[in-house]
Design an enzyme around this catalytic site. Structure first.
Site, PDB file in Angstrom:
ATOM      1  N   SER A   7       9.595  -2.408  -1.077  1.00 23.22           N
ATOM      2  CA  SER A   7       9.654  -2.636   0.327  1.00 23.22           C
ATOM      3  C   SER A   7      10.622  -3.449   1.085  1.00 23.22           C
ATOM      4  O   SER A   7      10.537  -4.102   1.164  1.00 23.22           O
ATOM      5  CB  SER A   7       8.346  -2.295   1.289  1.00 23.22           C
ATOM      6  OG  SER A   7       8.942  -2.121   2.738  1.00 23.22           O
ATOM      7  N   HIS A  32      11.527   1.010  -1.350  1.00 19.95           N
ATOM      8  CA  HIS A  32      11.383   2.210  -0.264  1.00 19.95           C
ATOM      9  C   HIS A  32      11.145   1.222   0.899  1.00 19.95           C
ATOM     10  O   HIS A  32      12.103   0.188   1.088  1.00 19.95           O
ATOM     11  CB  HIS A  32      10.032   1.324   0.065  1.00 19.95           C
ATOM     12  CG  HIS A  32       8.234   2.238   0.578  1.00 19.95           C
ATOM     13  ND1 HIS A  32       8.258   3.465   0.837  1.00 19.95           N
ATOM     14  CD2 HIS A  32       8.326   1.619   1.792  1.00 19.95           C
ATOM     15  CE1 HIS A  32       7.938   3.304   1.695  1.00 19.95           C
ATOM     16  NE2 HIS A  32       7.113   2.954   2.597  1.00 19.95           N
ATOM     17  N   ASP A  34      11.620   1.077   4.889  1.00 17.39           N
ATOM     18  CA  ASP A  34      10.254   1.617   6.294  1.00 17.39           C
ATOM     19  C   ASP A  34      11.386   0.987   7.416  1.00 17.39           C
ATOM     20  O   ASP A  34      12.175   0.904   8.063  1.00 17.39           O
ATOM     21  CB  ASP A  34       9.528   0.085   6.352  1.00 17.39           C
ATOM     22  CG  ASP A  34       8.640   0.373   5.326  1.00 17.39           C
ATOM     23  OD1 ASP A  34       7.953   1.598   5.526  1.00 17.39           O
ATOM     24  OD2 ASP A  34       8.630  -1.262   4.836  1.00 17.39           O
ATOM     25  N   MET A  36      11.055   2.386  11.023  1.00 10.05           N
ATOM     26  CA  MET A  36      10.291   2.057  12.597  1.00 10.05           C
ATOM     27  C   MET A  36      11.350   2.053  13.792  1.00 10.05           C
ATOM     28  O   MET A  36      12.154   1.584  13.817  1.00 10.05           O
ATOM     29  CB  MET A  36       9.747   1.368  12.796  1.00 10.05           C
ATOM     30  CG  MET A  36       9.007   0.645  10.811  1.00 10.05           C
ATOM     31  SD  MET A  36       8.204  -0.870  11.687  1.00 10.05           S
ATOM     32  CE  MET A  36       7.223  -1.082   9.386  1.00 10.05           C
ATOM     33  N   HIS A  65      10.768   5.944   4.354  1.00 10.76           N
ATOM     34  CA  HIS A  65       9.150   5.844   5.077  1.00 10.76           C
ATOM     35  C   HIS A  65       9.422   5.908   6.834  1.00 10.76           C
ATOM     36  O   HIS A  65       9.381   5.394   6.947  1.00 10.76           O
ATOM     37  CB  HIS A  65       8.585   5.106   4.613  1.00 10.76           C
ATOM     38  CG  HIS A  65       7.565   5.149   5.175  1.00 10.76           C
ATOM     39  ND1 HIS A  65       6.506   4.051   5.304  1.00 10.76           N
ATOM     40  CD2 HIS A  65       6.346   6.013   6.110  1.00 10.76           C
ATOM     41  CE1 HIS A  65       5.098   4.148   5.972  1.00 10.76           C
ATOM     42  NE2 HIS A  65       4.941   5.500   7.043  1.00 10.76           N
ATOM     43  N   MET A  67       8.614   6.237  10.273  1.00 11.00           N
ATOM     44  CA  MET A  67       7.300   6.213  11.401  1.00 11.00           C
ATOM     45  C   MET A  67       8.111   5.743  12.737  1.00 11.00           C
ATOM     46  O   MET A  67       8.170   5.038  13.608  1.00 11.00           O
ATOM     47  CB  MET A  67       6.474   4.101  10.718  1.00 11.00           C
ATOM     48  CG  MET A  67       6.435   4.528   9.673  1.00 11.00           C
ATOM     49  SD  MET A  67       5.831   2.627   8.883  1.00 11.00           S
ATOM     50  CE  MET A  67       7.675   2.578   8.226  1.00 11.00           C
ATOM     51  N   MET A 136      -1.673   4.988   4.015  1.00 17.05           N
ATOM     52  CA  MET A 136      -1.244   3.882   4.741  1.00 17.05           C
ATOM     53  C   MET A 136      -2.488   2.771   4.157  1.00 17.05           C
ATOM     54  O   MET A 136      -3.352   3.200   4.551  1.00 17.05           O
ATOM     55  CB  MET A 136      -0.715   4.191   6.019  1.00 17.05           C
ATOM     56  CG  MET A 136       0.540   4.260   6.311  1.00 17.05           C
ATOM     57  SD  MET A 136       1.249   3.596   4.800  1.00 17.05           S
ATOM     58  CE  MET A 136       1.838   2.297   5.911  1.00 17.05           C
ATOM     59  N   ASP A 174       0.395   2.152   0.205  1.00 18.33           N
ATOM     60  CA  ASP A 174       1.898   1.418   0.744  1.00 18.33           C
ATOM     61  C   ASP A 174       0.983   0.460   1.871  1.00 18.33           C
ATOM     62  O   ASP A 174       0.610   0.932   3.301  1.00 18.33           O
ATOM     63  CB  ASP A 174       2.653   2.236   1.842  1.00 18.33           C
ATOM     64  CG  ASP A 174       3.570   1.563   2.316  1.00 18.33           C
ATOM     65  OD1 ASP A 174       3.777   0.511   3.011  1.00 18.33           O
ATOM     66  OD2 ASP A 174       4.049   2.175   3.598  1.00 18.33           O
TER      67      ASP A 174
HETATM   68  C1  DX5 Z   1       4.355  -1.277   6.688  1.00 24.50           C
HETATM   69  C2  DX5 Z   1       5.233  -0.547   6.316  1.00 24.50           C
HETATM   70  C3  DX5 Z   1       5.066  -0.831   4.760  1.00 24.50           C
HETATM   71  C4  DX5 Z   1       4.672  -2.516   4.370  1.00 24.50           C
HETATM   72  C5  DX5 Z   1       4.619  -2.926   3.062  1.00 24.50           C
HETATM   73  O1  DX5 Z   1       3.997  -0.754   8.258  1.00 24.50           O
HETATM   74  O2  DX5 Z   1       5.243   1.027   5.698  1.00 24.50           O
HETATM   75  O3  DX5 Z   1       5.946  -0.508   4.454  1.00 24.50           O
HETATM   76  O4  DX5 Z   1       6.734  -2.850   4.605  1.00 24.50           O
HETATM   77  O5  DX5 Z   1       4.333  -4.143   3.422  1.00 24.50           O
HETATM   78  P1  DX5 Z   1       3.647  -5.366   2.371  1.00 24.50           P
HETATM   79  O6  DX5 Z   1       3.244  -4.798   0.973  1.00 24.50           O
HETATM   80  O7  DX5 Z   1       3.975  -6.978   3.011  1.00 24.50           O
HETATM   81  O8  DX5 Z   1       2.264  -5.113   3.365  1.00 24.50           O
HETATM   82 ZN    ZN Z   2       6.044   2.197   4.137  1.00 23.19          ZN
END
Ligand code: DX5
Ligand code: ZN
Length: 224
Positions: A7, A32, A34, A36, A65, A67, A136, A174
Protein backbone atom coordinates in the site's frame (compact mmCIF):
# COMPACT_ATOMS: atom_id res chain seq x y z
CA UNK A 1 -1.32 -17.99 -5.56
CA UNK A 2 -0.06 -15.61 -2.89
CA UNK A 3 0.42 -12.01 -4.00
CA UNK A 4 1.82 -9.04 -2.13
CA UNK A 5 0.13 -5.69 -2.74
CA UNK A 6 2.13 -2.94 -1.04
CA UNK A 7 0.00 0.00 0.00
CA UNK A 8 1.55 3.26 -1.12
CA UNK A 9 -0.13 5.02 1.81
CA UNK A 10 2.99 4.45 3.91
CA UNK A 11 5.43 5.34 1.12
CA UNK A 12 7.27 8.63 0.69
CA UNK A 13 4.99 10.34 -1.83
CA UNK A 14 7.81 12.59 -3.03
CA UNK A 15 9.77 9.47 -4.07
CA UNK A 16 6.84 7.30 -5.01
CA UNK A 17 8.22 5.73 -8.20
CA UNK A 18 11.50 4.76 -6.47
CA UNK A 19 9.66 3.25 -3.53
CA UNK A 20 7.44 1.24 -5.86
CA UNK A 21 10.46 -0.03 -7.82
CA UNK A 22 12.03 -1.33 -4.62
CA UNK A 23 8.84 -3.11 -3.60
CA UNK A 24 8.61 -4.72 -7.04
CA UNK A 25 12.21 -5.91 -6.73
CA UNK A 26 11.14 -7.51 -3.46
CA UNK A 27 8.38 -9.50 -5.18
CA UNK A 28 5.31 -7.23 -5.14
CA UNK A 29 2.97 -8.12 -8.01
CA UNK A 30 0.17 -5.64 -7.38
CA UNK A 31 0.09 -2.06 -6.13
CA UNK A 32 -2.54 -1.10 -3.57
CA UNK A 33 -3.79 2.48 -3.83
CA UNK A 34 -5.85 3.83 -0.93
CA UNK A 35 -8.37 6.50 -1.88
CA UNK A 36 -9.96 8.38 1.03
CA UNK A 37 -12.42 11.24 0.91
CA UNK A 38 -12.59 12.62 4.46
CA UNK A 39 -16.24 11.49 4.72
CA UNK A 40 -16.38 7.72 4.56
CA UNK A 41 -13.14 7.65 6.54
CA UNK A 42 -11.54 10.37 8.67
CA UNK A 43 -8.61 11.00 6.34
CA UNK A 44 -7.97 12.38 2.84
CA UNK A 45 -5.48 10.89 0.40
CA UNK A 46 -5.32 10.89 -3.36
CA UNK A 47 -7.46 10.93 -6.47
CA UNK A 48 -7.34 9.99 -10.15
CA UNK A 49 -4.31 12.18 -11.09
CA UNK A 50 -2.00 10.15 -8.85
CA UNK A 51 -3.39 6.92 -10.29
CA UNK A 52 -2.66 8.27 -13.78
CA UNK A 53 0.94 9.07 -12.79
CA UNK A 54 1.42 5.63 -11.24
CA UNK A 55 0.03 4.07 -14.40
CA UNK A 56 2.95 5.61 -16.30
CA UNK A 57 5.50 4.69 -13.63
CA UNK A 58 4.79 0.97 -13.24
CA UNK A 59 3.46 -2.01 -15.18
CA UNK A 60 2.02 -3.55 -12.03
CA UNK A 61 -1.76 -3.82 -11.89
CA UNK A 62 -3.17 -0.99 -9.79
CA UNK A 63 -5.52 -2.17 -7.04
CA UNK A 64 -7.60 0.89 -6.19
CA UNK A 65 -9.36 0.68 -2.81
CA UNK A 66 -12.12 3.27 -2.71
CA UNK A 67 -12.86 4.46 0.82
CA UNK A 68 -15.28 7.10 -0.39
CA UNK A 69 -18.95 7.89 -0.27
CA UNK A 70 -20.90 7.73 -3.54
CA UNK A 71 -18.31 5.51 -5.22
CA UNK A 72 -20.42 5.30 -8.40
CA UNK A 73 -19.63 8.95 -9.10
CA UNK A 74 -15.89 8.28 -9.25
CA UNK A 75 -15.49 4.75 -10.65
CA UNK A 76 -15.31 6.04 -14.26
CA UNK A 77 -12.55 8.55 -13.44
CA UNK A 78 -10.42 5.94 -11.66
CA UNK A 79 -10.92 3.42 -14.46
CA UNK A 80 -9.94 6.05 -17.04
CA UNK A 81 -6.88 6.96 -14.99
CA UNK A 82 -5.65 3.37 -15.27
CA UNK A 83 -7.02 1.40 -12.33
CA UNK A 84 -7.00 -2.33 -13.06
CA UNK A 85 -8.79 -3.49 -9.94
CA UNK A 86 -11.40 -1.38 -8.15
CA UNK A 87 -12.99 -2.27 -4.83
CA UNK A 88 -15.95 -0.54 -3.22
CA UNK A 89 -17.10 -0.81 0.38
CA UNK A 90 -20.30 -2.66 1.15
CA UNK A 91 -20.97 0.12 3.67
CA UNK A 92 -20.43 3.00 1.24
CA UNK A 93 -23.07 2.32 -1.36
CA UNK A 94 -26.84 1.91 -1.09
CA UNK A 95 -27.01 -0.23 -4.20
CA UNK A 96 -24.07 -2.57 -3.97
CA UNK A 97 -25.12 -4.69 -6.92
CA UNK A 98 -25.25 -1.59 -9.13
CA UNK A 99 -21.87 -0.30 -7.95
CA UNK A 100 -20.16 -3.64 -8.60
CA UNK A 101 -21.79 -3.84 -12.02
CA UNK A 102 -20.47 -0.37 -12.81
CA UNK A 103 -16.90 -1.44 -11.99
CA UNK A 104 -17.32 -4.47 -14.27
CA UNK A 105 -18.67 -2.30 -17.10
CA UNK A 106 -15.53 -0.18 -16.88
CA UNK A 107 -13.40 -3.24 -17.56
CA UNK A 108 -11.83 -3.54 -14.11
CA UNK A 109 -11.51 -6.49 -11.77
CA UNK A 110 -14.37 -6.13 -9.31
CA UNK A 111 -13.86 -6.14 -5.56
CA UNK A 112 -16.10 -5.67 -2.57
CA UNK A 113 -14.70 -4.57 0.81
CA UNK A 114 -16.05 -5.07 4.32
CA UNK A 115 -15.15 -3.21 7.47
CA UNK A 116 -14.22 -5.11 10.64
CA UNK A 117 -17.75 -4.74 12.09
CA UNK A 118 -19.52 -5.93 8.93
CA UNK A 119 -20.44 -9.63 8.88
CA UNK A 120 -19.35 -11.63 5.81
CA UNK A 121 -22.94 -12.84 5.47
CA UNK A 122 -23.90 -9.40 4.12
CA UNK A 123 -22.03 -10.36 0.93
CA UNK A 124 -24.06 -13.51 0.24
CA UNK A 125 -25.95 -12.04 -2.70
CA UNK A 126 -22.93 -10.55 -4.48
CA UNK A 127 -20.26 -13.23 -4.17
CA UNK A 128 -20.97 -14.43 -7.70
CA UNK A 129 -20.36 -10.90 -9.05
CA UNK A 130 -16.89 -10.24 -7.69
CA UNK A 131 -13.34 -11.20 -8.56
CA UNK A 132 -12.15 -10.56 -5.04
CA UNK A 133 -13.36 -9.81 -1.51
CA UNK A 134 -11.25 -7.47 0.57
CA UNK A 135 -11.46 -8.10 4.31
CA UNK A 136 -10.43 -5.05 6.34
CA UNK A 137 -8.42 -6.16 9.33
CA UNK A 138 -8.28 -2.60 10.73
CA UNK A 139 -10.85 0.18 10.63
CA UNK A 140 -10.02 1.97 7.39
CA UNK A 141 -8.48 5.43 7.39
CA UNK A 142 -4.87 5.10 8.40
CA UNK A 143 -1.79 2.98 7.90
CA UNK A 144 0.15 1.46 10.75
CA UNK A 145 -2.80 0.33 12.88
CA UNK A 146 -3.03 -2.83 14.95
CA UNK A 147 -4.41 -5.98 13.31
CA UNK A 148 -7.90 -7.00 14.54
CA UNK A 149 -7.70 -10.75 15.27
CA UNK A 150 -11.39 -11.47 14.52
CA UNK A 151 -10.55 -10.93 10.83
CA UNK A 152 -9.00 -14.39 10.66
CA UNK A 153 -12.33 -16.07 11.34
CA UNK A 154 -13.99 -13.87 8.71
CA UNK A 155 -11.50 -15.11 6.13
CA UNK A 156 -12.28 -18.71 7.10
CA UNK A 157 -16.01 -18.06 6.78
CA UNK A 158 -15.50 -16.61 3.31
CA UNK A 159 -13.65 -19.74 2.24
CA UNK A 160 -16.59 -21.82 3.49
CA UNK A 161 -19.10 -19.62 1.66
CA UNK A 162 -17.06 -19.83 -1.53
CA UNK A 163 -17.07 -23.63 -1.39
CA UNK A 164 -20.77 -23.82 -0.52
CA UNK A 165 -21.76 -21.55 -3.39
CA UNK A 166 -19.32 -23.00 -5.89
CA UNK A 167 -18.15 -19.52 -6.88
CA UNK A 168 -14.69 -18.26 -7.56
CA UNK A 169 -13.31 -15.13 -5.94
CA UNK A 170 -10.00 -14.36 -4.34
CA UNK A 171 -9.59 -13.18 -0.76
CA UNK A 172 -7.54 -10.08 0.00
CA UNK A 173 -6.76 -8.78 3.47
CA UNK A 174 -5.81 -5.24 4.40
CA UNK A 175 -4.58 -3.71 7.66
CA UNK A 176 -1.88 -4.59 10.15
CA UNK A 177 -0.36 -7.28 7.95
CA UNK A 178 3.22 -7.85 9.07
CA UNK A 179 5.55 -10.72 9.96
CA UNK A 180 3.59 -11.48 13.14
CA UNK A 181 0.14 -11.64 11.48
CA UNK A 182 0.73 -12.83 7.92
CA UNK A 183 0.89 -16.52 8.86
CA UNK A 184 -2.56 -16.57 10.45
CA UNK A 185 -4.31 -14.86 7.54
CA UNK A 186 -2.62 -17.03 4.93
CA UNK A 187 -3.45 -20.23 6.82
CA UNK A 188 -7.07 -19.01 7.01
CA UNK A 189 -7.19 -18.59 3.23
CA UNK A 190 -6.09 -15.05 2.32
CA UNK A 191 -4.20 -14.93 -0.96
CA UNK A 192 -3.67 -11.24 -1.60
CA UNK A 193 -1.82 -9.44 1.16
CA UNK A 194 -1.93 -5.68 1.44
CA UNK A 195 0.87 -4.21 3.52
CA UNK A 196 1.76 -0.56 3.96
CA UNK A 197 3.73 0.00 7.11
CA UNK A 198 5.42 -3.41 6.94
CA UNK A 199 6.82 -2.62 3.48
CA UNK A 200 7.39 1.15 3.49
CA UNK A 201 7.41 2.04 7.20
CA UNK A 202 11.11 1.57 7.93
CA UNK A 203 14.11 -0.14 6.43
CA UNK A 204 14.40 -1.24 2.83
CA UNK A 205 11.10 -1.90 1.00
CA UNK A 206 12.76 -4.60 -1.12
CA UNK A 207 13.95 -6.58 1.88
CA UNK A 208 10.70 -5.98 3.75
CA UNK A 209 8.64 -7.30 0.83
CA UNK A 210 10.90 -10.34 0.47
CA UNK A 211 10.61 -11.23 4.15
CA UNK A 212 6.84 -10.86 4.15
CA UNK A 213 6.42 -13.03 1.07
CA UNK A 214 8.76 -15.63 2.48
CA UNK A 215 6.69 -15.82 5.68
CA UNK A 216 3.50 -16.04 3.61
CA UNK A 217 4.82 -18.88 1.47
CA UNK A 218 5.97 -20.78 4.54
CA UNK A 219 2.46 -20.42 5.97
CA UNK A 220 0.87 -21.91 2.83
CA UNK A 221 2.80 -25.11 3.57
CA UNK A 222 1.12 -25.27 6.98
CA UNK A 223 -2.39 -24.94 5.59
CA UNK A 224 -4.64 -27.87 6.43
C1 DX5 B 1 -6.25 1.49 5.69
C2 DX5 B 1 -5.84 1.19 4.28
C3 DX5 B 1 -4.74 0.23 4.20
C4 DX5 B 1 -3.47 0.68 4.86
C5 DX5 B 1 -2.75 -0.53 5.35
O1 DX5 B 1 -7.35 2.29 5.67
O2 DX5 B 1 -6.91 0.67 3.52
O3 DX5 B 1 -4.49 -0.19 2.87
O4 DX5 B 1 -2.63 1.42 4.02
O5 DX5 B 1 -1.67 -0.11 6.08
P1 DX5 B 1 -0.90 -1.05 7.11
O6 DX5 B 1 -0.39 -2.22 6.32
O7 DX5 B 1 0.17 -0.16 7.61
O8 DX5 B 1 -1.88 -1.46 8.16
ZN1 ZN C 1 -6.43 -0.34 1.55
Amino acid sequence: MIELAPSILSADFARLADEVTLAVEGGATLLHVDVMDGHFVPNITIGPPVVASLRKATELPLDVHLMIENPDLYVPAFADAGADWISVHQEATRHLNRSLDLVRKHGCQVGVVINPATPVQTLGEVLDMVDFVLVMSVNPGFGGQKFIPGSVEKIRKLVTMRNAKGVDFRIEVDGGIALDTVGDVVRAGAEILVAGNAVFGRGNPKENAEKLLKAAHEATLQKV
